[in-house]
Design a protein around this motif. Structure first.
Motif, short mmCIF file in Angstrom:
data_model
loop_
_atom_site.label_atom_id
_atom_site.label_comp_id
_atom_site.label_asym_id
_atom_site.label_seq_id
_atom_site.Cartn_x
_atom_site.Cartn_y
_atom_site.Cartn_z
N ASP A 384 0.70 -1.12 0.01
CA ASP A 384 0.01 -0.13 0.13
C ASP A 384 0.65 1.21 -0.24
O ASP A 384 1.97 1.30 0.64
CB ASP A 384 -0.85 -0.15 1.07
CG ASP A 384 -1.81 1.11 1.42
OD1 ASP A 384 -2.41 1.25 0.11
OD2 ASP A 384 -1.94 1.68 2.47
N VAL A 385 0.47 2.25 -0.77
CA VAL A 385 0.98 3.50 -0.87
C VAL A 385 -0.20 4.63 -0.27
O VAL A 385 -0.80 5.06 -1.10
CB VAL A 385 1.68 3.77 -2.17
CG1 VAL A 385 2.24 5.44 -2.09
CG2 VAL A 385 2.72 2.82 -2.51
N SER A 395 -3.60 2.87 -4.29
CA SER A 395 -2.41 3.11 -4.90
C SER A 395 -1.37 2.12 -4.06
O SER A 395 -1.47 1.80 -2.76
CB SER A 395 -2.04 4.55 -4.50
OG SER A 395 -2.00 4.88 -3.23
N PHE A 396 -0.73 1.44 -4.88
CA PHE A 396 0.17 0.44 -4.28
C PHE A 396 1.34 0.16 -5.35
O PHE A 396 1.24 0.55 -6.46
CB PHE A 396 -0.45 -1.02 -4.37
CG PHE A 396 -1.11 -1.47 -5.68
CD1 PHE A 396 -0.45 -2.33 -6.34
CD2 PHE A 396 -2.50 -1.03 -6.00
CE1 PHE A 396 -1.10 -2.69 -7.57
CE2 PHE A 396 -3.08 -1.48 -7.09
CZ PHE A 396 -2.30 -2.33 -7.85
N VAL A 397 2.43 -0.44 -4.81
CA VAL A 397 3.64 -0.74 -5.61
C VAL A 397 3.68 -2.26 -5.48
O VAL A 397 3.27 -2.88 -4.62
CB VAL A 397 5.04 -0.14 -5.26
CG1 VAL A 397 4.91 1.35 -5.47
CG2 VAL A 397 5.14 -0.51 -3.51
N ARG A 398 4.32 -2.97 -6.36
CA ARG A 398 4.47 -4.44 -6.33
C ARG A 398 6.06 -4.38 -6.96
O ARG A 398 6.40 -3.82 -7.99
CB ARG A 398 3.55 -5.04 -7.21
CG ARG A 398 2.11 -5.15 -6.94
CD ARG A 398 1.45 -6.03 -7.73
NE ARG A 398 1.82 -7.27 -7.62
CZ ARG A 398 1.05 -8.50 -8.41
NH1 ARG A 398 0.15 -8.08 -9.04
NH2 ARG A 398 1.42 -9.81 -8.11
N GLY A 399 6.96 -5.28 -6.24
CA GLY A 399 8.15 -5.63 -6.70
C GLY A 399 9.25 -4.84 -5.92
O GLY A 399 8.99 -3.99 -5.09
N GLU A 400 10.51 -5.05 -6.19
CA GLU A 400 11.66 -4.60 -5.35
C GLU A 400 12.08 -3.25 -6.24
O GLU A 400 11.73 -3.00 -7.15
CB GLU A 400 13.12 -5.62 -5.55
CG GLU A 400 12.81 -6.96 -5.05
CD GLU A 400 12.37 -6.93 -3.33
OE1 GLU A 400 13.06 -5.92 -2.88
OE2 GLU A 400 11.75 -7.63 -2.75
N LYS A 401 12.91 -2.55 -5.39
CA LYS A 401 13.13 -1.02 -5.92
C LYS A 401 14.10 -1.41 -7.25
O LYS A 401 15.00 -2.09 -7.01
CB LYS A 401 13.98 -0.33 -4.84
CG LYS A 401 14.27 1.05 -5.21
CD LYS A 401 14.95 1.96 -4.12
CE LYS A 401 15.11 3.57 -4.62
NZ LYS A 401 13.92 4.03 -4.95
N GLY A 402 13.90 -0.54 -8.09
CA GLY A 402 14.63 -0.64 -9.44
C GLY A 402 13.83 -1.38 -10.45
O GLY A 402 14.10 -1.42 -11.72
N SER A 403 12.73 -2.33 -9.91
CA SER A 403 11.96 -2.92 -11.03
C SER A 403 10.54 -3.00 -10.58
O SER A 403 9.85 -4.07 -10.69
CB SER A 403 12.33 -4.48 -11.17
OG SER A 403 12.47 -5.10 -9.90
N LEU A 422 3.59 8.37 2.01
CA LEU A 422 4.81 7.59 2.49
C LEU A 422 5.95 7.43 1.28
O LEU A 422 5.23 7.21 0.18
CB LEU A 422 4.43 6.11 3.23
CG LEU A 422 3.90 6.28 4.51
CD1 LEU A 422 3.29 4.77 5.12
CD2 LEU A 422 4.42 7.03 5.55
N GLU A 423 7.05 7.30 1.38
CA GLU A 423 7.75 7.18 0.42
C GLU A 423 8.06 5.75 -0.07
O GLU A 423 9.28 5.44 -0.51
CB GLU A 423 9.24 8.07 0.40
CG GLU A 423 8.89 9.24 0.74
CD GLU A 423 10.41 10.46 0.72
OE1 GLU A 423 11.12 9.67 1.09
OE2 GLU A 423 10.08 11.40 0.76
N PHE A 440 8.84 10.32 -9.04
CA PHE A 440 7.94 10.62 -7.84
C PHE A 440 8.97 10.94 -6.55
O PHE A 440 9.86 10.28 -6.54
CB PHE A 440 7.04 9.42 -7.59
CG PHE A 440 5.83 9.30 -8.62
CD1 PHE A 440 4.76 9.84 -8.25
CD2 PHE A 440 5.95 8.52 -9.74
CE1 PHE A 440 3.67 9.68 -9.17
CE2 PHE A 440 4.87 8.36 -10.40
CZ PHE A 440 3.82 9.00 -10.13
N GLY A 441 8.80 11.78 -6.05
CA GLY A 441 9.48 12.31 -4.87
C GLY A 441 9.05 13.83 -4.52
O GLY A 441 8.32 14.45 -4.95
#
Length: 464
Positions: A384-385, A395-403, A422-423, A440-441
Protein backbone atom coordinates in the motif's frame (compact mmCIF):
# COMPACT_ATOMS: atom_id res chain seq x y z
CA UNK A 1 -25.73 -23.69 -17.21
CA UNK A 2 -28.14 -21.32 -15.53
CA UNK A 3 -26.77 -18.69 -13.24
CA UNK A 4 -24.82 -20.04 -10.31
CA UNK A 5 -24.84 -18.35 -6.95
CA UNK A 6 -22.17 -20.13 -4.95
CA UNK A 7 -21.36 -19.28 -1.34
CA UNK A 8 -17.82 -19.64 -0.02
CA UNK A 9 -17.90 -21.25 3.41
CA UNK A 10 -15.35 -19.91 5.89
CA UNK A 11 -13.61 -22.35 8.18
CA UNK A 12 -14.24 -21.46 11.82
CA UNK A 13 -11.54 -22.40 14.30
CA UNK A 14 -12.51 -22.81 17.96
CA UNK A 15 -9.81 -22.07 20.52
CA UNK A 16 -10.10 -23.49 24.03
CA UNK A 17 -8.40 -21.64 26.87
CA UNK A 18 -6.14 -23.74 29.12
CA UNK A 19 -5.24 -22.55 32.60
CA UNK A 20 -1.92 -24.29 33.14
CA UNK A 21 -0.29 -24.57 29.72
CA UNK A 22 3.10 -23.50 31.03
CA UNK A 23 3.13 -26.24 33.62
CA UNK A 24 3.02 -29.02 31.01
CA UNK A 25 4.95 -28.03 27.87
CA UNK A 26 3.95 -29.79 24.65
CA UNK A 27 7.14 -31.83 24.26
CA UNK A 28 5.64 -34.30 21.78
CA UNK A 29 4.52 -31.76 19.19
CA UNK A 30 5.79 -32.57 15.69
CA UNK A 31 4.97 -29.89 13.10
CA UNK A 32 3.70 -31.01 9.69
CA UNK A 33 6.02 -30.34 6.77
CA UNK A 34 4.56 -27.73 4.42
CA UNK A 35 4.59 -28.94 0.82
CA UNK A 36 4.47 -25.98 -1.54
CA UNK A 37 2.18 -26.48 -4.54
CA UNK A 38 4.18 -27.31 -7.65
CA UNK A 39 2.74 -25.13 -10.43
CA UNK A 40 3.74 -25.83 -14.01
CA UNK A 41 6.34 -23.26 -15.06
CA UNK A 42 4.18 -21.98 -17.94
CA UNK A 43 1.44 -20.90 -15.51
CA UNK A 44 3.56 -18.39 -13.63
CA UNK A 45 2.76 -15.38 -15.82
CA UNK A 46 -0.26 -16.89 -17.59
CA UNK A 47 -3.39 -15.09 -18.78
CA UNK A 48 -6.54 -17.18 -19.40
CA UNK A 49 -8.88 -16.77 -22.38
CA UNK A 50 -12.33 -18.39 -22.18
CA UNK A 51 -13.63 -19.69 -25.52
CA UNK A 52 -17.19 -20.86 -26.19
CA UNK A 53 -16.75 -22.88 -29.39
CA UNK A 54 -20.47 -22.72 -30.26
CA UNK A 55 -20.57 -18.92 -30.22
CA UNK A 56 -17.00 -18.13 -31.23
CA UNK A 57 -17.50 -18.32 -35.01
CA UNK A 58 -20.29 -18.61 -37.54
CA UNK A 59 -19.54 -22.30 -38.03
CA UNK A 60 -19.20 -22.88 -34.29
CA UNK A 61 -16.54 -25.56 -34.81
CA UNK A 62 -13.02 -26.39 -33.67
CA UNK A 63 -11.76 -25.90 -37.23
CA UNK A 64 -13.20 -22.39 -37.43
CA UNK A 65 -11.92 -21.47 -33.97
CA UNK A 66 -8.48 -22.79 -34.91
CA UNK A 67 -8.13 -19.95 -37.41
CA UNK A 68 -8.19 -17.49 -34.49
CA UNK A 69 -5.31 -19.12 -32.62
CA UNK A 70 -2.52 -17.05 -34.23
CA UNK A 71 -4.46 -13.88 -33.32
CA UNK A 72 -4.88 -15.01 -29.72
CA UNK A 73 -1.21 -15.93 -29.48
CA UNK A 74 -0.26 -12.52 -30.88
CA UNK A 75 -2.59 -10.93 -28.36
CA UNK A 76 -0.46 -12.57 -25.67
CA UNK A 77 -2.87 -14.93 -23.90
CA UNK A 78 -1.45 -18.22 -22.65
CA UNK A 79 -4.27 -20.62 -21.70
CA UNK A 80 -7.34 -21.31 -23.83
CA UNK A 81 -10.21 -22.51 -21.64
CA UNK A 82 -12.70 -24.36 -23.83
CA UNK A 83 -16.22 -24.63 -22.49
CA UNK A 84 -17.45 -28.27 -22.41
CA UNK A 85 -16.86 -30.02 -25.73
CA UNK A 86 -18.83 -33.21 -25.07
CA UNK A 87 -22.13 -34.37 -26.60
CA UNK A 88 -25.11 -32.64 -24.97
CA UNK A 89 -28.04 -34.51 -23.48
CA UNK A 90 -31.40 -34.43 -25.27
CA UNK A 91 -33.71 -35.51 -22.42
CA UNK A 92 -35.00 -32.42 -20.57
CA UNK A 93 -32.80 -30.27 -22.81
CA UNK A 94 -32.99 -26.51 -22.32
CA UNK A 95 -33.46 -24.56 -25.52
CA UNK A 96 -32.82 -25.89 -29.00
CA UNK A 97 -29.13 -26.71 -28.56
CA UNK A 98 -29.01 -27.35 -24.83
CA UNK A 99 -26.42 -26.60 -22.18
CA UNK A 100 -22.86 -27.88 -22.70
CA UNK A 101 -22.89 -28.55 -18.94
CA UNK A 102 -25.39 -31.42 -19.50
CA UNK A 103 -22.83 -34.01 -20.58
CA UNK A 104 -24.07 -37.08 -22.46
CA UNK A 105 -20.69 -38.80 -22.90
CA UNK A 106 -17.49 -37.88 -21.05
CA UNK A 107 -15.23 -39.59 -23.57
CA UNK A 108 -16.64 -38.19 -26.81
CA UNK A 109 -16.71 -34.93 -28.76
CA UNK A 110 -19.91 -33.06 -29.55
CA UNK A 111 -20.35 -33.65 -33.32
CA UNK A 112 -21.80 -30.14 -33.65
CA UNK A 113 -18.32 -28.84 -32.83
CA UNK A 114 -16.38 -31.24 -35.03
CA UNK A 115 -14.69 -34.63 -34.95
CA UNK A 116 -12.12 -36.01 -32.55
CA UNK A 117 -9.45 -35.48 -35.21
CA UNK A 118 -10.51 -31.85 -35.64
CA UNK A 119 -10.31 -31.36 -31.89
CA UNK A 120 -6.87 -32.97 -31.86
CA UNK A 121 -5.82 -30.62 -34.67
CA UNK A 122 -7.06 -27.65 -32.61
CA UNK A 123 -4.97 -28.70 -29.59
CA UNK A 124 -1.90 -29.32 -31.76
CA UNK A 125 -2.29 -25.94 -33.47
CA UNK A 126 -2.64 -24.24 -30.11
CA UNK A 127 0.60 -25.83 -28.92
CA UNK A 128 2.35 -24.80 -32.13
CA UNK A 129 1.28 -21.21 -31.35
CA UNK A 130 2.63 -21.43 -27.81
CA UNK A 131 -0.83 -21.77 -26.24
CA UNK A 132 -2.11 -24.28 -23.70
CA UNK A 133 -5.62 -25.80 -23.77
CA UNK A 134 -7.77 -26.69 -20.77
CA UNK A 135 -11.22 -28.31 -20.90
CA UNK A 136 -14.26 -27.39 -18.86
CA UNK A 137 -15.10 -30.51 -16.83
CA UNK A 138 -18.51 -31.23 -15.31
CA UNK A 139 -17.85 -33.82 -12.61
CA UNK A 140 -20.83 -33.17 -10.34
CA UNK A 141 -23.69 -34.14 -12.66
CA UNK A 142 -24.47 -35.56 -16.09
CA UNK A 143 -27.26 -35.41 -18.66
CA UNK A 144 -30.32 -37.55 -17.98
CA UNK A 145 -29.52 -39.65 -21.05
CA UNK A 146 -25.85 -40.20 -20.27
CA UNK A 147 -25.31 -43.95 -20.73
CA UNK A 148 -24.06 -44.12 -17.13
CA UNK A 149 -27.63 -43.70 -15.89
CA UNK A 150 -28.39 -47.12 -17.40
CA UNK A 151 -25.05 -48.87 -16.97
CA UNK A 152 -24.37 -47.64 -13.43
CA UNK A 153 -27.58 -46.30 -11.90
CA UNK A 154 -26.01 -46.78 -8.46
CA UNK A 155 -23.64 -43.90 -9.20
CA UNK A 156 -26.44 -41.33 -8.96
CA UNK A 157 -28.14 -39.53 -6.10
CA UNK A 158 -31.80 -40.33 -5.47
CA UNK A 159 -34.91 -38.67 -4.12
CA UNK A 160 -36.56 -40.27 -1.06
CA UNK A 161 -38.78 -42.06 -3.58
CA UNK A 162 -35.76 -43.53 -5.35
CA UNK A 163 -35.82 -41.36 -8.49
CA UNK A 164 -32.91 -39.65 -10.21
CA UNK A 165 -32.65 -35.99 -9.29
CA UNK A 166 -30.93 -32.76 -10.35
CA UNK A 167 -28.37 -31.29 -7.93
CA UNK A 168 -30.21 -30.07 -4.85
CA UNK A 169 -30.89 -26.37 -4.56
CA UNK A 170 -30.39 -25.68 -8.28
CA UNK A 171 -32.57 -25.16 -11.35
CA UNK A 172 -30.35 -27.43 -13.45
CA UNK A 173 -33.31 -29.57 -14.49
CA UNK A 174 -31.46 -30.87 -17.55
CA UNK A 175 -28.96 -32.75 -15.36
CA UNK A 176 -28.85 -35.50 -12.72
CA UNK A 177 -26.66 -35.52 -9.65
CA UNK A 178 -23.77 -37.97 -9.07
CA UNK A 179 -23.13 -39.72 -5.74
CA UNK A 180 -19.40 -39.53 -4.97
CA UNK A 181 -19.72 -42.09 -2.20
CA UNK A 182 -19.47 -44.61 -5.05
CA UNK A 183 -15.90 -45.80 -5.64
CA UNK A 184 -16.70 -46.92 -9.18
CA UNK A 185 -17.82 -43.39 -10.11
CA UNK A 186 -14.61 -41.91 -8.73
CA UNK A 187 -12.50 -44.35 -10.74
CA UNK A 188 -14.47 -43.75 -13.93
CA UNK A 189 -14.34 -39.96 -13.62
CA UNK A 190 -10.63 -39.95 -12.78
CA UNK A 191 -9.81 -42.13 -15.77
CA UNK A 192 -11.96 -39.91 -18.00
CA UNK A 193 -9.88 -36.91 -16.91
CA UNK A 194 -6.74 -38.91 -17.62
CA UNK A 195 -8.09 -39.92 -21.05
CA UNK A 196 -8.14 -36.41 -22.51
CA UNK A 197 -4.67 -35.55 -21.20
CA UNK A 198 -3.13 -38.81 -22.36
CA UNK A 199 -4.92 -39.18 -25.71
CA UNK A 200 -5.31 -35.55 -26.82
CA UNK A 201 -2.47 -33.87 -24.92
CA UNK A 202 -4.66 -31.21 -23.32
CA UNK A 203 -3.06 -29.20 -20.53
CA UNK A 204 -5.56 -29.29 -17.68
CA UNK A 205 -9.10 -28.50 -16.62
CA UNK A 206 -11.51 -25.91 -15.38
CA UNK A 207 -13.69 -27.77 -12.84
CA UNK A 208 -17.35 -26.77 -12.91
CA UNK A 209 -18.80 -26.16 -9.40
CA UNK A 210 -15.72 -27.85 -7.95
CA UNK A 211 -16.95 -27.44 -4.39
CA UNK A 212 -19.92 -29.73 -5.06
CA UNK A 213 -17.47 -32.63 -5.49
CA UNK A 214 -15.42 -34.04 -2.58
CA UNK A 215 -11.96 -32.51 -2.28
CA UNK A 216 -10.22 -35.87 -1.95
CA UNK A 217 -11.51 -36.81 -5.41
CA UNK A 218 -9.85 -33.75 -6.93
CA UNK A 219 -6.62 -34.34 -5.03
CA UNK A 220 -6.42 -37.95 -6.22
CA UNK A 221 -7.24 -36.97 -9.79
CA UNK A 222 -4.59 -34.23 -9.79
CA UNK A 223 -2.00 -36.76 -8.68
CA UNK A 224 -2.97 -39.07 -11.56
CA UNK A 225 -2.79 -36.25 -14.10
CA UNK A 226 0.59 -35.02 -12.92
CA UNK A 227 2.04 -38.46 -13.59
CA UNK A 228 1.33 -37.83 -17.28
CA UNK A 229 2.45 -34.19 -17.55
CA UNK A 230 2.35 -30.93 -15.56
CA UNK A 231 -1.21 -29.62 -15.81
CA UNK A 232 -3.12 -26.51 -14.79
CA UNK A 233 -6.29 -26.87 -12.71
CA UNK A 234 -8.85 -24.09 -12.19
CA UNK A 235 -11.74 -24.53 -9.73
CA UNK A 236 -15.05 -22.76 -10.05
CA UNK A 237 -15.13 -22.26 -6.28
CA UNK A 238 -13.29 -20.26 -3.64
CA UNK A 239 -12.06 -22.13 -0.60
CA UNK A 240 -8.44 -22.29 0.51
CA UNK A 241 -8.17 -26.05 0.90
CA UNK A 242 -8.63 -26.53 -2.84
CA UNK A 243 -5.09 -25.19 -3.27
CA UNK A 244 -3.48 -27.78 -0.98
CA UNK A 245 -3.01 -30.55 -3.56
CA UNK A 246 -5.66 -30.17 -6.24
CA UNK A 247 -5.96 -26.74 -7.87
CA UNK A 248 -3.59 -24.03 -9.05
CA UNK A 249 -6.38 -21.46 -9.31
CA UNK A 250 -9.78 -20.69 -7.82
CA UNK A 251 -12.43 -18.14 -8.72
CA UNK A 252 -12.01 -14.78 -6.98
CA UNK A 253 -15.71 -14.05 -6.63
CA UNK A 254 -14.78 -11.71 -3.79
CA UNK A 255 -12.84 -9.50 -6.21
CA UNK A 256 -15.73 -9.30 -8.67
CA UNK A 257 -18.22 -8.56 -5.93
CA UNK A 258 -16.01 -5.85 -4.42
CA UNK A 259 -15.51 -4.16 -7.79
CA UNK A 260 -19.20 -4.27 -8.63
CA UNK A 261 -20.09 -2.96 -5.18
CA UNK A 262 -17.69 -0.09 -5.72
CA UNK A 263 -19.31 0.81 -9.02
CA UNK A 264 -22.91 0.41 -7.87
CA UNK A 265 -22.71 2.47 -4.68
CA UNK A 266 -19.74 4.73 -5.36
CA UNK A 267 -18.17 3.48 -2.16
CA UNK A 268 -14.58 4.28 -3.07
CA UNK A 269 -11.57 2.06 -2.49
CA UNK A 270 -12.64 0.39 0.77
CA UNK A 271 -14.30 -2.72 -0.67
CA UNK A 272 -11.53 -3.68 -3.08
CA UNK A 273 -8.83 -2.81 -0.53
CA UNK A 274 -10.60 -5.11 1.89
CA UNK A 275 -10.51 -7.91 -0.68
CA UNK A 276 -6.77 -7.54 -1.23
CA UNK A 277 -6.06 -7.30 2.51
CA UNK A 278 -8.00 -10.49 3.22
CA UNK A 279 -6.22 -12.22 0.35
CA UNK A 280 -2.85 -11.47 1.97
CA UNK A 281 -3.84 -12.62 5.44
CA UNK A 282 -6.11 -15.60 4.85
CA UNK A 283 -5.07 -17.26 1.60
CA UNK A 284 -1.88 -19.19 0.82
CA UNK A 285 0.69 -17.19 -1.13
CA UNK A 286 0.87 -19.85 -3.85
CA UNK A 287 -2.86 -19.62 -4.61
CA UNK A 288 -3.72 -18.21 -8.02
CA UNK A 289 -7.02 -16.30 -7.62
CA UNK A 290 -8.77 -15.85 -10.96
CA UNK A 291 -10.00 -12.28 -11.38
CA UNK A 292 -12.28 -11.25 -14.21
CA UNK A 293 -14.64 -8.58 -15.47
CA UNK A 294 -16.65 -10.98 -17.64
CA UNK A 295 -17.31 -14.69 -18.20
CA UNK A 296 -20.07 -16.88 -19.61
CA UNK A 297 -22.21 -16.91 -16.46
CA UNK A 298 -22.03 -13.16 -15.94
CA UNK A 299 -22.64 -12.36 -19.60
CA UNK A 300 -25.59 -14.71 -20.01
CA UNK A 301 -27.33 -14.16 -16.67
CA UNK A 302 -26.16 -10.86 -15.15
CA UNK A 303 -25.57 -8.50 -18.05
CA UNK A 304 -23.03 -6.96 -20.39
CA UNK A 305 -19.75 -6.17 -18.65
CA UNK A 306 -19.42 -2.68 -20.13
CA UNK A 307 -22.89 -1.87 -18.75
CA UNK A 308 -22.29 -3.49 -15.34
CA UNK A 309 -19.09 -1.52 -14.79
CA UNK A 310 -20.07 1.56 -16.79
CA UNK A 311 -17.40 4.29 -16.72
CA UNK A 312 -15.27 2.10 -14.42
CA UNK A 313 -14.96 -0.75 -16.95
CA UNK A 314 -11.49 0.13 -18.23
CA UNK A 315 -10.15 0.67 -14.71
CA UNK A 316 -11.59 -2.69 -13.60
CA UNK A 317 -9.91 -4.44 -16.52
CA UNK A 318 -6.60 -2.76 -15.74
CA UNK A 319 -6.78 -3.63 -12.04
CA UNK A 320 -7.46 -7.29 -12.88
CA UNK A 321 -4.03 -7.36 -14.54
CA UNK A 322 -1.86 -5.30 -12.19
CA UNK A 323 -3.36 -6.35 -8.86
CA UNK A 324 -2.67 -9.81 -7.46
CA UNK A 325 -4.45 -12.62 -9.31
CA UNK A 326 -4.49 -14.55 -12.58
CA UNK A 327 -6.62 -12.60 -15.09
CA UNK A 328 -9.32 -13.95 -17.39
CA UNK A 329 -10.52 -12.54 -20.72
CA UNK A 330 -13.93 -13.70 -21.95
CA UNK A 331 -14.22 -14.30 -25.68
CA UNK A 332 -15.41 -11.16 -27.41
CA UNK A 333 -14.26 -8.70 -24.77
CA UNK A 334 -11.45 -7.62 -27.07
CA UNK A 335 -14.13 -6.93 -29.72
CA UNK A 336 -16.22 -4.82 -27.31
CA UNK A 337 -18.89 -7.49 -26.78
CA UNK A 338 -22.01 -5.38 -26.30
CA UNK A 339 -24.77 -7.92 -25.76
CA UNK A 340 -25.67 -10.95 -23.70
CA UNK A 341 -25.06 -14.13 -25.70
CA UNK A 342 -28.01 -16.52 -25.67
CA UNK A 343 -26.83 -19.54 -23.71
CA UNK A 344 -28.90 -22.44 -25.06
CA UNK A 345 -28.96 -21.37 -28.72
CA UNK A 346 -26.53 -20.36 -31.44
CA UNK A 347 -25.56 -16.71 -31.00
CA UNK A 348 -22.35 -15.80 -32.80
CA UNK A 349 -19.95 -13.17 -31.47
CA UNK A 350 -19.65 -10.12 -33.72
CA UNK A 351 -15.95 -9.71 -34.42
CA UNK A 352 -14.68 -6.20 -35.00
CA UNK A 353 -11.70 -4.06 -34.04
CA UNK A 354 -12.65 -3.11 -30.51
CA UNK A 355 -11.37 -0.24 -28.41
CA UNK A 356 -10.32 -2.67 -25.67
CA UNK A 357 -8.15 -4.87 -27.87
CA UNK A 358 -5.14 -2.55 -27.58
CA UNK A 359 -5.67 -2.26 -23.82
CA UNK A 360 -5.68 -6.03 -23.35
CA UNK A 361 -2.54 -6.37 -25.45
CA UNK A 362 -0.71 -3.70 -23.47
CA UNK A 363 -1.74 -5.15 -20.12
CA UNK A 364 -0.78 -8.69 -21.12
CA UNK A 365 2.62 -7.50 -22.34
CA UNK A 366 3.16 -5.59 -19.09
CA UNK A 367 2.21 -8.61 -16.97
CA UNK A 368 4.53 -10.86 -18.96
CA UNK A 369 7.49 -8.47 -18.83
CA UNK A 370 7.18 -7.40 -15.20
CA UNK A 371 7.86 -10.33 -12.89
CA UNK A 372 6.31 -8.38 -10.02
CA UNK A 373 2.92 -8.93 -11.70
CA UNK A 374 3.22 -12.70 -12.09
CA UNK A 375 0.77 -15.12 -10.51
CA UNK A 376 0.75 -16.35 -6.92
CA UNK A 377 4.10 -16.56 -5.16
CA UNK A 378 5.94 -15.92 -8.44
CA UNK A 379 4.81 -12.30 -8.36
CA UNK A 380 5.34 -9.66 -5.71
CA UNK A 381 2.88 -8.67 -2.98
CA UNK A 382 0.90 -5.47 -3.23
CA UNK A 383 2.35 -2.83 -0.88
CA UNK A 384 0.00 0.00 0.00
CA UNK A 385 1.09 3.55 -0.81
CA UNK A 386 -1.17 5.68 1.45
CA UNK A 387 -2.42 8.97 0.08
CA UNK A 388 -4.48 11.96 1.15
CA UNK A 389 -7.36 10.52 -0.91
CA UNK A 390 -7.13 7.05 0.60
CA UNK A 391 -10.91 6.63 0.90
CA UNK A 392 -11.35 6.99 -2.85
CA UNK A 393 -7.96 6.06 -4.28
CA UNK A 394 -6.21 2.67 -4.30
CA UNK A 395 -2.46 3.07 -4.77
CA UNK A 396 0.21 0.39 -4.41
CA UNK A 397 3.60 -0.82 -5.59
CA UNK A 398 4.65 -4.34 -6.46
CA UNK A 399 8.25 -5.53 -6.74
CA UNK A 400 11.72 -4.60 -5.54
CA UNK A 401 13.16 -1.11 -5.91
CA UNK A 402 14.52 -0.71 -9.40
CA UNK A 403 11.92 -3.02 -10.99
CA UNK A 404 8.69 -1.92 -9.37
CA UNK A 405 5.23 -1.37 -10.78
CA UNK A 406 3.37 1.56 -9.23
CA UNK A 407 -0.40 1.76 -9.80
CA UNK A 408 -2.96 4.36 -8.77
CA UNK A 409 -6.72 3.91 -9.25
CA UNK A 410 -9.40 6.49 -8.58
CA UNK A 411 -12.35 4.29 -7.64
CA UNK A 412 -14.92 7.05 -7.51
CA UNK A 413 -17.10 9.04 -9.86
CA UNK A 414 -15.38 12.32 -9.02
CA UNK A 415 -11.92 13.67 -9.81
CA UNK A 416 -9.43 13.06 -6.99
CA UNK A 417 -6.07 14.57 -6.10
CA UNK A 418 -3.92 12.14 -4.16
CA UNK A 419 -0.82 13.35 -2.30
CA UNK A 420 1.27 10.31 -1.37
CA UNK A 421 2.07 10.20 2.33
CA UNK A 422 4.84 7.57 2.49
CA UNK A 423 7.86 7.24 0.21
CA UNK A 424 7.28 3.62 -0.70
CA UNK A 425 7.07 4.48 -4.38
CA UNK A 426 9.65 7.22 -4.97
CA UNK A 427 11.81 6.81 -8.06
CA UNK A 428 11.86 7.20 -11.84
CA UNK A 429 9.10 5.62 -13.90
CA UNK A 430 7.47 5.58 -17.30
CA UNK A 431 3.75 5.34 -17.88
CA UNK A 432 3.20 1.70 -18.85
CA UNK A 433 0.54 2.62 -21.42
CA UNK A 434 1.81 5.92 -22.86
CA UNK A 435 5.58 5.65 -22.17
CA UNK A 436 5.55 9.18 -20.66
CA UNK A 437 8.34 9.56 -18.05
CA UNK A 438 7.64 10.72 -14.51
CA UNK A 439 9.64 10.96 -11.29
CA UNK A 440 7.99 10.65 -7.89
CA UNK A 441 9.46 12.34 -4.85
CA UNK A 442 9.79 15.71 -3.16
CA UNK A 443 12.73 17.07 -5.15
CA UNK A 444 12.91 19.51 -8.04
CA UNK A 445 11.25 18.13 -11.16
CA UNK A 446 9.56 15.39 -9.16
CA UNK A 447 5.90 14.97 -8.28
CA UNK A 448 4.47 14.18 -4.87
CA UNK A 449 0.96 13.37 -6.03
CA UNK A 450 -1.48 12.82 -8.88
CA UNK A 451 -4.82 14.19 -10.00
CA UNK A 452 -7.05 11.59 -11.64
CA UNK A 453 -10.39 12.01 -13.42
CA UNK A 454 -13.44 9.99 -12.34
CA UNK A 455 -12.54 6.27 -12.52
CA UNK A 456 -9.13 7.24 -13.86
CA UNK A 457 -5.99 5.24 -13.28
CA UNK A 458 -2.26 5.26 -13.91
CA UNK A 459 0.17 2.36 -14.14
CA UNK A 460 3.91 3.03 -14.04
CA UNK A 461 6.91 0.77 -14.44
CA UNK A 462 10.15 1.78 -12.76
CA UNK A 463 13.26 2.56 -14.79
CA UNK A 464 16.84 2.97 -13.59
Amino acid sequence: MTRRSCIAFAALISLTACDNIAAEPATNYEPQDYVQFDNAEWTRDAVIYQLNTRQFTGDGTFAAAQEHLPRLADMGVDIIWLMPIHPIGEVNRKGELGSPYAVKDYRAVNPELGTEEEFRAFVNAAHENGLKVILDWVANHSAWDNRLTQQHPEWYSRTPEGDLMPPQGTDWADTVDFDYAQIGLREYMTQSLVYWVREFNIDGYRADVAGYVPLDFWETARGELNQIKPVFMLAEWQTRDLHRKAFDATYAWGWKEAMQETVSDGGGAAAIRGYYDSQKTTWPSDAYRMVYTDNHDQNSWDGVASEIYGPAYEAAIALSFVGSGIPLIYNGQEADLDRRLVFFEKDEITWREGQYDALFRSLIALKTEQKALWNGRYGAPMVDVPSSAREQVLSFVRGEKGSRVFAVFNLSGEAQTAEFLLERHTGNYVDALSAEPVSFGEGEGETSGLTLPPWGYKIYREVL
